[in-house]
Scaffold this motif. Sequence first.
Motif, PDB file in Angstrom:
ATOM      1  N   THR A 121       0.826  -1.208   0.000  1.00 46.89           N
ATOM      2  CA  THR A 121       0.000   0.000   0.000  1.00 46.89           C
ATOM      3  C   THR A 121       0.860   1.257   0.000  1.00 46.89           C
ATOM      4  O   THR A 121       0.525   2.257  -0.647  1.00 46.89           O
ATOM      5  N   HIS A 122       1.956   1.228   0.706  1.00 49.13           N
ATOM      6  CA  HIS A 122       2.831   2.395   0.789  1.00 49.13           C
ATOM      7  C   HIS A 122       3.596   2.599  -0.522  1.00 49.13           C
ATOM      8  O   HIS A 122       3.879   3.738  -0.908  1.00 49.13           O
ATOM      9  N   LYS A 123       3.906   1.507  -1.219  1.00 52.68           N
ATOM     10  CA  LYS A 123       4.555   1.647  -2.517  1.00 52.68           C
ATOM     11  C   LYS A 123       3.617   2.302  -3.527  1.00 52.68           C
ATOM     12  O   LYS A 123       4.024   3.137  -4.341  1.00 52.68           O
ATOM     13  N   ILE A 124       2.355   1.902  -3.499  1.00 51.05           N
ATOM     14  CA  ILE A 124       1.369   2.497  -4.411  1.00 51.05           C
ATOM     15  C   ILE A 124       1.220   3.988  -4.122  1.00 51.05           C
ATOM     16  O   ILE A 124       1.199   4.817  -5.042  1.00 51.05           O
ATOM     17  N   LYS A 125       1.144   4.339  -2.849  1.00 49.55           N
ATOM     18  CA  LYS A 125       0.985   5.741  -2.478  1.00 49.55           C
ATOM     19  C   LYS A 125       2.205   6.558  -2.896  1.00 49.55           C
ATOM     20  O   LYS A 125       2.077   7.675  -3.411  1.00 49.55           O
ATOM     21  N   LYS A 126       3.393   5.991  -2.690  1.00 45.25           N
ATOM     22  CA  LYS A 126       4.620   6.702  -3.067  1.00 45.25           C
ATOM     23  C   LYS A 126       4.684   6.921  -4.577  1.00 45.25           C
ATOM     24  O   LYS A 126       5.050   7.998  -5.055  1.00 45.25           O
ATOM     25  N   ARG A 127       4.274   5.908  -5.333  1.00 46.37           N
ATOM     26  CA  ARG A 127       4.334   6.041  -6.794  1.00 46.37           C
ATOM     27  C   ARG A 127       3.338   7.088  -7.293  1.00 46.37           C
ATOM     28  O   ARG A 127       3.618   7.832  -8.236  1.00 46.37           O
ATOM     29  N   LEU A 128       2.163   7.157  -6.667  1.00 53.45           N
ATOM     30  CA  LEU A 128       1.199   8.202  -7.033  1.00 53.45           C
ATOM     31  C   LEU A 128       1.813   9.582  -6.811  1.00 53.45           C
ATOM     32  O   LEU A 128       1.698  10.472  -7.664  1.00 53.45           O
TER      33      LEU A 128
END
Length: 659
Positions: free
Chosen positions: A485-492
């Motif tokens: 979830t944190h990787k997705i948020k960082k990529r956004l």
Amino acid sequence: MNRLLNDPIKKRIFLLVIIISFAGAGVVATKFILTDVALDYEYDIGIQRSCNKIGQITFRELTRINKDFNLLLNTNDKREFQKIKKSIQDNFTEIFQLFDTMKLGGMYEDVVFEDFGIIEVSEEMYLRKEVAIVFNDIAPNLPKTIEELRIITNQAFNFKESELFHTSSEMLISKNELKLNFGEKFTNAKTINQNIFKITNRTIETILSEKKQALHQLRVIRYVMVFIIGMIAVILFIRTFIQISTILEERKKTGSELTKLNRSLLQELEIAESVQTYLLPNWLMLEKNIIFSSTYTPSKKVGGDLFDMIPVSDSEYVVYVGDISGHGVQAALIMTAVKSTINMLIENEKNNIKPYFIVNRLNKILIKELFPDNYMTLLLCYLDFKNNMIRYFNAGHPPMIQYDCKNQKAYQLKDKGSIPIGWRAEHEYNEAEENVIPLDKDKVNFLYTDGIFECENPQGEQLGIKGLVDFITDSIQNDNTVIITHKIKKRLKDLGYDISPDDFTLIAFQKREQPKEEEKRSMFLMRSLLINTRDIGLQCENFIMKKTGRDNLAARTELVVNEFLNNIIVHGLRSRSDTIILLQLEIDDESVWLTFWDKGLKWNLPSREESDEYFAGKNDLDTSGRGVPIIYSLASEISRIRYDEINETKIRVPVNNDI
């Protein structure tokens, strides 16, 4: 006064106010004298025009009835007879519905007129009780005449039904008599309508003439009024600005008090943020059967998103995510009460969890107690590991997304769904609206709120649900559910998406299978910093001894784990006692891989050369600051990456101590 005029800034303000006062006085005079008078006349005109339009509608409907009446008497086709009969009845119904609406005072006259084909809808047309009074004066006998026409048409229906369907009838009236009676009444109605048009048009012309004369007279005194009001305004503004000057002096004294108050409010918001963070689950929950991770960022200090994972038994869990309408403190306070209510309902029903039943109870409680003006969306999942299934209910929330680890593709789940909680107190959610899907270890399940798919890129384009599905597919490459979830948020964020306008919540959960005996991989969860770190190090040592039999490797690994936890993470987490730290240990033929995840401050590892300087000038008995050099002396590779709020640290300890 001299002080005011001698100050250049105040003098300019004073002159500006005088100019604005004169202009404002003219505007006020025009608006409140001329406009009000004109509006009074326009209101009267609107009533007459509305009567005229009602007459038009009535005449048009009666013309259709007249046409259909003649067709009815001459038709010999049963199906055609029924069609004409319904058309006549519908036209009568529309006329009397219009009369009733006018009599009761309609609130949506623009919609009513447009439904009847009157396109030129404006504020000059109404459908109110005043119109009914005027219309009754102009055409008092029109409703009665139309009612008589309806009675004649009903007689015609009976006549034709006895003729077409060969039924017995006691009617003594003939077709010609029906035509004559209808024609007479229709002529009367048409005459009344013509009078409506004549009277209303003549009255409108009279009102327009009176309006023109009244406005002409008012323009004569307009400039006198503007002058008088302007002079009064000047005097008032002069006095006001003298007072303003005094107030400005007083504000300087109270400025420090306002600053203190703002600082106090910010401190209270910080406390509210801490309380809300405490109420939400930790970013990671690692249970025997499930891995649950989440990331949450409110649009303000606090927000209205809520989510949780609640163990019901060793093989049953409830996972939910909700979004309360609104933002800020109000939504956060409601969120606190809602979360407690959900947990209470789950506790009461833990022996027989039914998502639809919980949503039903929640709807009734919240509408009665908490939702006078609010509502919430909710997606509530019941995880049954005995039967390997997920039973969930969607109350107006964005759909669940699944990622297939085998196919490496995400897709949106189709669910039945229902309306949000709080929309209707009498609504009953039922079991048929529940969804059931398999609980698969190769599927990662995502729950989220609208703050994700409504975020916009630098071009102003929203991500959208389909875009989020594609984004997850592109962003995941065999990633661990712990950090996903944190990787997705960082990529956004890296791509420039703005996630600040709304609360941002994303959670992921996946079925977890216990490692097999031959697997050389394990996870260790530390729920409290510096309380059980030595135990974790010892567990790592025992695990390596069991899998490899290498006591030297086990001892070196334990030392690395202890040094990292005690000397490194303590600086990032500032010795907080509510911290979650996850350690993953993997063994291959050449190395032991240690992966740490922690939600600490962002910091970078020093290089090997920089770490060597830590020993310089230190007393041999001083052990502080030696953690990094010790780890470098035992590990061949160290890397540290930050994904949003989570630090990921990977350390490689070689099997052979050949660094």
